[in-house]
Design a protein around this motif. Structure first.
Motif, mmCIF file in Angstrom:
data_model
loop_
_atom_site.group_PDB
_atom_site.id
_atom_site.type_symbol
_atom_site.label_atom_id
_atom_site.label_comp_id
_atom_site.label_asym_id
_atom_site.label_seq_id
_atom_site.Cartn_x
_atom_site.Cartn_y
_atom_site.Cartn_z
ATOM 1 N N ASP A 178 -9.653 6.428 0.983
ATOM 2 C CA ASP A 178 -9.178 7.643 0.321
ATOM 3 C C ASP A 178 -9.130 7.498 -1.196
ATOM 4 N N PRO B 146 -10.933 11.193 8.674
ATOM 5 C CA PRO B 146 -10.740 10.860 7.261
ATOM 6 C C PRO B 146 -11.893 10.016 6.730
ATOM 7 N N SER C 213 -2.260 6.944 7.654
ATOM 8 C CA SER C 213 -2.184 6.128 6.449
ATOM 9 C C SER C 213 -3.369 6.439 5.546
ATOM 10 N N TYR C 214 -3.183 6.203 4.254
ATOM 11 C CA TYR C 214 -4.249 6.410 3.285
ATOM 12 C C TYR C 214 -4.658 5.054 2.723
ATOM 13 N N GLU D 14 -2.631 0.077 2.168
ATOM 14 C CA GLU D 14 -2.320 1.181 3.072
ATOM 15 C C GLU D 14 -1.087 1.922 2.560
#
Length: 216
Positions: free
Chosen positions: A173, A169, A125-126, A118
């Motif tokens: 990612d 999202p 968060s990605y 994260e």
């Protein structure tokens, strides 16, 4: 709320003890209260994103032209976290697209979710996932990744399924795909080296879903 109440009591006690509070002290106290409340709210929002992943989620069906032909919705419990969803999607991909080689033999291909990191940033968060593609007989290299069409559609199948790039999202990612525990080998028609990002397959995933459901 407890923070606000405690600070308020402290503030009132200070008035009783001293009888007056300097203006600068009052402003400093109020600023501290605002910062505490603001930071708490942002932390809660980030934790909600970290724990849950938003759908809907799809499996994809390959086409003969190196593209994705159609999408099928996968129903998953809403309380599942990102790691659990990735495991389900990886198993589904292994049991459908990678189940057999062109000769009809079982491949034994699977996907192990090694880590999900994260990276906190403004607003959310990605997630970056490290996934190991297990292929002891190397069927993927000898069959699925062969040729420009085969390599391209296999890339789309893996990336679109595991990243779910059509969502905002996305499920992850970024994705680092290993092959039998090693760095992914360099291939002519595709690139799984380094970090794969949703932008590489988002347009393909969205158009496939739209064609499949007309108004997904």
């Amino acid at each position: 709320m407890k923070v606000v109440i405690n600070m308020k009591k402290l503030f009132l006690k200070r008035i009783d003890d001293i009888g007056i509070i300097h203006v600068s002290s009052f402003l400093l106290l109020m600023l501290l209260m605002v910062c505490v409340l603001s930071c708490s709210g942002k932390k809660e929002e980030t934790e909600n994103y970290d724990t849950h992943a938003s759908g809907p989620f799809y499996r994809f069906v390959p086409g003969s032209d190196g593209m994705l032909e159609r999408a099928e919705k996968i129903e998953l419990p809403s309380e599942m976290n990102a790691e659990s969803i990735l495991k389900v999607l990886g198993e589904d991909l292994a049991q459908t697209y990678f189940a057999e080689n062109p000769s009809g033999e079982k491949t034994g291909i699977g996907f192990d979710i090694l880590t999900i990191s994260e990276i906190e940033s403004a607003g959310r968060s990605y997630r970056v996932a490290v996934i190991n593609m297990v292929d002891q007989k190397e069927d993927a290299l000898h069959h699925f990744f062969q040729g420009s069409y085969g390599g391209q559609v296999t890339f789309y199948m893996i990336a679109a399924t595991l990243m779910q790039a059509q969502n905002h999202p996305p499920l992850v990612d970024g994705m680092i795909l290993q092959y039998n525990g090693e760095a992914f080998p360099k291939l002519d028609h595709i690139n799984f080296q380094g970090i794969v990002v949703p932008g590489t397959v988002s347009a393909m995933a969205k158009s496939t879903i739209y064609r499949s459901f007309e108004n997904p």
